[in-house]
Design an enzyme around this catalytic site. Structure first.
Site, PDB file in Angstrom:
ATOM      1  N   SER A 267       0.848  -1.198   0.000  1.00 51.87           N
ATOM      2  CA  SER A 267       0.000   0.000   0.000  1.00 51.87           C
ATOM      3  C   SER A 267       0.876   1.237   0.000  1.00 51.87           C
ATOM      4  CB  SER A 267      -0.871  -0.008   1.263  1.00 51.87           C
ATOM      5  OG  SER A 267      -1.406   1.276   1.491  1.00 51.87           O
TER       6      SER A 267
ATOM      7  N   TYR B 169      -0.547  -0.582  10.075  1.00 54.48           N
ATOM      8  CA  TYR B 169      -0.791  -0.980   8.674  1.00 54.48           C
ATOM      9  C   TYR B 169       0.426  -0.651   7.801  1.00 54.48           C
ATOM     10  CZ  TYR B 169      -3.498  -1.002   4.244  1.00 54.48           C
ATOM     11  OH  TYR B 169      -3.967  -1.227   2.976  1.00 54.48           O
TER      12      TYR B 169
ATOM     13  N   LYS C 275       2.585  -3.295   5.724  1.00 50.09           N
ATOM     14  CA  LYS C 275       2.647  -3.187   4.264  1.00 50.09           C
ATOM     15  C   LYS C 275       4.086  -2.980   3.778  1.00 50.09           C
ATOM     16  CE  LYS C 275      -1.608  -3.784   2.927  1.00 50.09           C
ATOM     17  NZ  LYS C 275      -1.939  -5.159   2.483  1.00 50.09           N
TER      18      LYS C 275
END
Ligand SMILES: NC(=O)c1ccc[n+]([C@@H]2O[C@H](COP(=O)([O-])OP(=O)(O)OC[C@H]3O[C@@H](n4cnc5c(N)ncnc54)[C@H](O)[C@@H]3O)[C@@H](O)[C@H]2O)c1
Length: 307
Positions: free
Chosen positions: A155, A168, A172
């Site tokens: 991401s 996150y 990622k």
């Protein structure tokens, strides 16, 4: 799509794919498109709708009613055993696993100072460990068949950072490290490992992007990138592909050429004094492996030494 410009028709006939988190959003779109081009698909997702119906089974039903072949699995990628079962199911049902799209994901957004470390563990477990577990289970089968395509789902949050997404982003970005080494280790067995950095309108991005973008960011557009990476025709490895509505770009981890001091021993003050030269991006370089960077540094540090 500008069909006249497509010279290659990518087919997944006789290919077996596992797509994790494929009950909704991007994973569902990847699974439908893979099946539409002939792949036999294990559709993984533990989610259920309000009536308790399996999201994975619903996607399987869609594929089967369109004439394709698919089977559902409802395990969590965050479990090593469940990840193994997904791969085992691909092998027992369809004979092998050629393609693994590590797509499953969750969010637990909160600014870092207020964040809960149990959420951190969970996000790492689903994205990073889940992708490692599924890849680990698939690797020996792919090795045996001398063919594999693994797609990680990274991401822009991991590549560049995003407020409120420390867990996150870490997961990622961790996937890029996992991809880099699996790409090196898989190459001799034709196991190519690449990453998709998608942007798409899904449950995950609802309210998180301007509506005029969400109206255009159909998951299928990102899936076009995922399928390209998963295809036999794509022969590069260790690539990060940013993909959204009509936009496709290659993201690279690069290094400035660096500044070489005359002496090996350098003080922090000297490093600071030369910072502009050290960070000068002209002539930016990309290393294919850690060993390649070591060789570059060695060549500059000990010119003439045998490498
Ligand atoms: N949508 C975007 O713009 C965007 C951007 C960057 C990255 N991504 C990534 O793309 C992937 C798909 O996201 P999406 O946007 O389709 O979101 P989504 O929420 O629609 O889909 C995620 C799916 O993963 C499943 N899932 C969650 N935990 C799981 C687990 N433990 N095991 C198996 N499946 C699990 C969910 O049930 C859900 O169906 C994620 O990895 C996400 O981080 C999405």
């Amino acid at each position: 799509m500008q069909v006249e410009e497509c010279r290659v028709a990518i087919s997944f006939e006789n290919r077996v794919a596992l797509v994790t988190g494929a009950g909704t959003g991007l994973g569902r779109s990847h699974a439908l498109m893979l099946a539409g081009r002939g792949a036999q698909v294990v559709v993984n997702d533990p989610a259920t709708d309000a009536d308790g119906n399996s999201a994975a089974q619903a996607v399987v039903d869609e594929i089967v009613s369109a004439g394709g072949r698919a089977i559902a699995n409802t395990g969590s990628v965050a479990s090593k055993e469940a990840a193994q079962e997904m791969v085992d199911l691909a092998v027992s049902e369809f004979g092998k696993i050629d393609i693994l799209i590590n797509n499953a994901g969750i969010l637990r957004d909160r600014s870092f100072a207020k964040s809960d470390m149990d959420d951190f563990d969970l996000v790492i477990a689903v994205h990073l460990l889940g992708s490692a577990y599924c890849s680990r289970a698939a690797f020996p089968v792919m090795k045996e068949n001398n063919f594999g395509r693994i797609v990680m789902t990274t991401s822009n949050s991991g590549l560049y950072g995003n407020f409120g997404q420390a867990n996150y982003s870490a997961a990622k970005a961790g996937l890029i490290g996992l991809m880099n080494t699996l790409a090196i280790e898989g190459a001799k067995n034709n196991i190519l490992v690449n990453s998709l950095a998608p942007m798409a309108a899904t449950a995950m991005t609802e309210g998180g992007m301007p509506q005029e973008l969400l109206d255009r960011f159909h998951p299928e557009y990102a899936s076009a990138g995922a399928l390209m990476l998963a295809s036999e025709e794509f022969t590069e490895t260790g690539v990060i592909l940013s993909a959204a509505a009509g936009h496709y770009a290659r993201v690279r981890v690069t290094s400035s050429p660096g500044f070489q001091f005359a002496a090996d021993s350098v003080s922090p003050d000297e490093v600071l004094a030369k910072w502009a030269d050290i960070s000068d991006a002209s002539g930016t370089m990309e290393f294919a492996s850690a060993a390649e960077e070591v060789a570059y540094v060695a060549k500059r540090t000990v010119p003439g030494a045998a490498q």
